[in-house]
Design a protein around this motif. Structure first.
Motif, mmCIF file in Angstrom:
data_model
loop_
_atom_site.group_PDB
_atom_site.id
_atom_site.type_symbol
_atom_site.label_atom_id
_atom_site.label_comp_id
_atom_site.label_asym_id
_atom_site.label_seq_id
_atom_site.Cartn_x
_atom_site.Cartn_y
_atom_site.Cartn_z
ATOM 1 N N SER A 1 0.834 -1.211 0.000
ATOM 2 C CA SER A 1 0.000 0.000 0.000
ATOM 3 C C SER A 1 0.861 1.250 0.000
ATOM 4 N N ALA A 2 1.918 1.241 0.837
ATOM 5 C CA ALA A 2 2.796 2.415 0.911
ATOM 6 C C ALA A 2 3.489 2.665 -0.421
ATOM 7 N N LEU A 3 3.975 1.586 -1.044
ATOM 8 C CA LEU A 3 4.636 1.731 -2.339
ATOM 9 C C LEU A 3 3.685 2.323 -3.386
ATOM 10 N N LEU A 4 2.489 1.807 -3.416
ATOM 11 C CA LEU A 4 1.537 2.267 -4.426
ATOM 12 C C LEU A 4 1.049 3.688 -4.148
ATOM 13 N N GLU A 5 0.859 4.029 -2.873
ATOM 14 C CA GLU A 5 0.427 5.384 -2.545
ATOM 15 C C GLU A 5 1.513 6.400 -2.878
ATOM 16 N N SER A 6 2.777 5.953 -2.802
ATOM 17 C CA SER A 6 3.880 6.856 -3.178
ATOM 18 C C SER A 6 3.839 7.182 -4.670
ATOM 19 N N GLN A 7 3.161 6.341 -5.439
ATOM 20 C CA GLN A 7 3.008 6.565 -6.884
ATOM 21 C C GLN A 7 1.718 7.305 -7.227
ATOM 22 N N GLY A 8 0.998 7.733 -6.177
ATOM 23 C CA GLY A 8 -0.213 8.522 -6.407
ATOM 24 C C GLY A 8 -1.502 7.734 -6.443
ATOM 25 N N TYR A 9 -1.480 6.459 -6.051
ATOM 26 C CA TYR A 9 -2.689 5.647 -6.037
ATOM 27 C C TYR A 9 -3.379 5.750 -4.684
ATOM 28 N N ASP A 10 -4.678 5.509 -4.672
ATOM 29 C CA ASP A 10 -5.481 5.500 -3.448
ATOM 30 C C ASP A 10 -5.713 4.039 -3.062
ATOM 31 N N CYS A 11 -5.115 3.584 -1.952
ATOM 32 C CA CYS A 11 -5.147 2.161 -1.600
ATOM 33 C C CYS A 11 -6.022 1.879 -0.387
ATOM 34 N N SER A 12 -6.718 0.764 -0.437
ATOM 35 C CA SER A 12 -7.442 0.195 0.695
ATOM 36 C C SER A 12 -6.944 -1.227 0.858
ATOM 37 N N THR A 13 -7.159 -1.811 2.045
ATOM 38 C CA THR A 13 -6.637 -3.157 2.300
ATOM 39 C C THR A 13 -7.698 -4.059 2.905
ATOM 40 N N ALA A 14 -7.490 -5.368 2.719
ATOM 41 C CA ALA A 14 -8.329 -6.401 3.338
ATOM 42 C C ALA A 14 -7.425 -7.585 3.653
ATOM 43 N N SER A 15 -7.713 -8.272 4.787
ATOM 44 C CA SER A 15 -6.821 -9.338 5.247
ATOM 45 C C SER A 15 -7.188 -10.718 4.710
ATOM 46 N N ASP A 16 -8.324 -10.861 4.049
ATOM 47 C CA ASP A 16 -8.675 -12.146 3.434
ATOM 48 C C ASP A 16 -9.745 -11.925 2.364
ATOM 49 N N GLY A 17 -10.074 -12.993 1.674
ATOM 50 C CA GLY A 17 -11.018 -12.894 0.572
ATOM 51 C C GLY A 17 -12.412 -12.487 0.988
ATOM 52 N N LEU A 18 -12.884 -12.966 2.142
ATOM 53 C CA LEU A 18 -14.229 -12.621 2.601
ATOM 54 C C LEU A 18 -14.363 -11.137 2.884
ATOM 55 N N LEU A 19 -13.370 -10.581 3.597
ATOM 56 C CA LEU A 19 -13.409 -9.152 3.896
ATOM 57 C C LEU A 19 -13.282 -8.329 2.603
ATOM 58 N N ALA A 20 -12.461 -8.829 1.672
ATOM 59 C CA ALA A 20 -12.330 -8.141 0.386
ATOM 60 C C ALA A 20 -13.655 -8.133 -0.362
ATOM 61 N N ARG A 21 -14.348 -9.256 -0.341
ATOM 62 C CA ARG A 21 -15.637 -9.349 -1.028
ATOM 63 C C ARG A 21 -16.643 -8.350 -0.452
ATOM 64 N N GLU A 22 -16.700 -8.270 0.896
ATOM 65 C CA GLU A 22 -17.630 -7.335 1.525
ATOM 66 C C GLU A 22 -17.272 -5.895 1.165
ATOM 67 N N TYR A 23 -15.972 -5.608 1.098
ATOM 68 C CA TYR A 23 -15.540 -4.256 0.721
ATOM 69 C C TYR A 23 -15.960 -3.940 -0.716
ATOM 70 N N LEU A 24 -15.754 -4.892 -1.602
ATOM 71 C CA LEU A 24 -16.069 -4.659 -3.016
ATOM 72 C C LEU A 24 -17.565 -4.538 -3.270
ATOM 73 N N LYS A 25 -18.373 -5.139 -2.405
ATOM 74 C CA LYS A 25 -19.826 -4.996 -2.554
ATOM 75 C C LYS A 25 -20.264 -3.561 -2.309
ATOM 76 N N LYS A 26 -19.503 -2.832 -1.470
ATOM 77 C CA LYS A 26 -19.901 -1.485 -1.060
ATOM 78 C C LYS A 26 -19.085 -0.385 -1.732
ATOM 79 N N ASN A 27 -17.955 -0.752 -2.313
ATOM 80 C CA ASN A 27 -17.054 0.258 -2.868
ATOM 81 C C ASN A 27 -16.594 -0.149 -4.268
ATOM 82 N N SER A 28 -16.386 0.853 -5.103
ATOM 83 C CA SER A 28 -15.853 0.594 -6.446
ATOM 84 C C SER A 28 -14.353 0.820 -6.440
ATOM 85 N N VAL A 29 -13.634 -0.020 -7.155
ATOM 86 C CA VAL A 29 -12.180 0.109 -7.266
ATOM 87 C C VAL A 29 -11.788 -0.027 -8.726
#
Length: 359
Positions: free
Chosen positions: A20-48
Motif C-alpha cells: 500500500s505504501a509503495l503504491l500510494e507513493s506513486q499517487g494511487y489510493d489504496c485500501s486493504t483487506a486481510s482475506d477474501g471474505l473481507l475483500a468481497r464485503e468491501y467490493l460490494k460497497k465500494n468501487s475500485v
C-alpha cells in the motif's frame, strides 16, 4: 486528477502495508483487506479500479475471490500475488480471469509496471465501451434523422397522390370519391387475405390511381351520358395502358404500375388489355377487381340508385371463377356486410403510406 483506487488483499499485515505504501507513493489510493471474505464485503460497497490479491489466504483464497469478482465487476482487473514459484498455479489464475500475476518476492519496479499496465488495460476497456455507447447513440440519432427525412418524403408521396386523385375527380366528377372508397375496400380485403404487409402500400397506391389514365380520355367519351360506340369503347380501354405509362415514370409508383395496367383483367382471361388469366394477374389487381365491382354496385349512378350490399355479394359470388378470383371472393364473402358502409362513412385517406404501416 482522480486517483486510481486499488484494493490490496493479503493475510500478512506487513505485506499489505508495504504494498500500500509503495503504491500510494506513486499517487494511487489504496485500501486493504486481510482475506477474501473481507475483500468481497468491501467490493460490494465500494468501487475500485484494480484488485491486487494474494493467492493463499484463510477464509477465502485468492482464486475464489477472483471468480467472484469476475462475476461482480468483470471490468476490474485482478493481479494475483503468490509466493509459490508454480507456473501452473499462475496459469490457472490467468485461465480464471486474472489480468496478470506477480511472484513473491518482487521488485517494486515489477509491481509498478504490473499495476500500471493493468490500469491502462482497464482505461482502454472503459474507453472502448464509451466509444461503443457513443457510437450507438450517434447511430440512433442518425436513424431518427433518417426516419424524419423518410416521413417527409412519404408525406410528399401522399401529397402527390392526393393531387393526382384530385385532378382525376375534376376530370370525371361522376365518380368523385370512387378512388378513395375502392382503395379502402381493397386494403380491407387484402388484410383479410393476410397479404404480405410490405405489399399493402403499393396495392393502396395502385387502387387509388387505377383510373388515372382516364385523364387522357377525351371528355366527349369520358362524360358521354349514353352507351359508348364500339370505337369509343376501344378508346376508353386504352386508359389502362395510359395509366401504366404515366405511373411507371414516377419512381415511388413503379411497383404499383403493374396493378394499374392489370385492373381490368378477368380471372378467366377475357379481360383487357393483355388477356391475362388466373394467377398471371397480379394479386393486388385480383383483389382490386372485387373491391371495384362492389363500389360500382353500392354507389349511386346517374342512371340508377345504389344497390343493396346483399345484391353486390350475390353478383360477386355469381362471377367467381370468371371475372373474379374464387379465393378472393371467398374471403370477401366471409367479411361482414356492415363493414363496407362503415368504411364509406370513415373513408379518410386509405392510400396514405402512414396508414399502411404495420410496425
Amino acid at each position: 486528477m482522480i486517483k486510481a483506487k486499488i484494493l490490496v488483499v493479503d493475510d500478512e499485515e506487513g505485506i499489505r502495508e508495504i504494498v500500500s505504501a509503495l503504491l500510494e507513493s506513486q499517487g494511487y489510493d489504496c485500501s486493504t483487506a486481510s482475506d477474501g471474505l473481507l475483500a468481497r464485503e468491501y467490493l460490494k460497497k465500494n468501487s475500485v479500479d484494480l484488485v491486487l490479491s494474494d493467492m493463499v489466504m484463510p477464509e477465502m483464497d485468492g482464486l475464489t475471490l477472483l471468480e467472484w469478482e469476475r462475476k461482480h465487476d468483470p471490468d476490474v482487473p485482478v493481479i494475483m500475488v503468490t509466493a509459490m514459484h508454480d507456473v501452473l498455479t499462475a496459469l490457472e489464475a490467468i485461465r480464471r480471469g486474472a489480468y496478470d500475476y506477480i511472484l513473491k518476492p518482487f521488485e517494486k519496479d515489477q509491481l509498478y509496471m504490473g499495476v500500471r499496465r493493468a490500469l491502462e488495460h482497464r482505461h482502454l476497456k472503459l474507453e472502448n465501451r464509451n466509444y461503443q455507447r457513443n457510437l450507438e447513440e450517434l447511430v440512433e440519432q442518425r436513424t431518427a434523422q433518417l426516419k424524419g427525412a423518410l416521413d417527409q418524403l412519404e408525406q410528399s408521396y401522399d401529397d402527390t397522390l392526393e393531387a393526382l386523385g384530385g385532378a382525376l375527380d375534376l376530370k370525371d366528377a361522376e365518380t368523385e370519391g370512387h378512388s378513395k372508397r375502392v382503395t379502402a375496400y381493397t386494403i380491407a380485403i387484402a388484410k383479410a387475405i393476410k397479404v404480405d404487409p410490405g405489399l399493402l402500400p403499393q396495392i393502396a397506391r395502385a387502387a387509388f390511381l387505377h383510373d388515372i389514365g382516364k385523364m387522357a380520355i377525351p371528355d366527349m367519351i369520358l362524360r358521354k351520358p349514353g352507351p359508348l360506340t364500339p370505337e369509343e369503347r376501344e378508346v376508353m380501354r386504352t386508359h389502362c395502358e395510359i395509366g401504366f405509362n404515366m405511373v411507371t415514370r414516377i419512381p415511388f409508383l413503379r411497383e404499383a404500375a403493374e396493378i394499374v395496367l392489370s385492373h381490368q383483367e378477368y380471372f378467366d382471361g377475357t379481360g383487357y388489355p393483355r388477356g391475362l388469366k388466373g394467377e398471371q394477374i397480379p394479386l393486388g389487381a385480383r383483389i382490386f377487381a372485387v373491391a371495384d365491382a362492389l363500389d360500382a354496385m353500392i354507389s349511386d349512378r346517374p342512371y340508377r340508385k345504389a344497390l343493396p350490399i346483399s345484391h353486390a355479394r350475390e353478383e360477386i359470388q355469381r362471377c367467381s371463377g370468371t371475372q373474379f378470383d374464387p379465393t378472393v371472393v371467398e374471403v370477401f364473402l366471409g367479411m361482414p356486410g356492415t363493414l363496407w358502409n362503415e368504411l364509406r362513412e370513415n373513408i379518410g385517406r386509405p392510400y396514405r403510406l402512414s396508414q399502411q404501416r404495420t410496425v
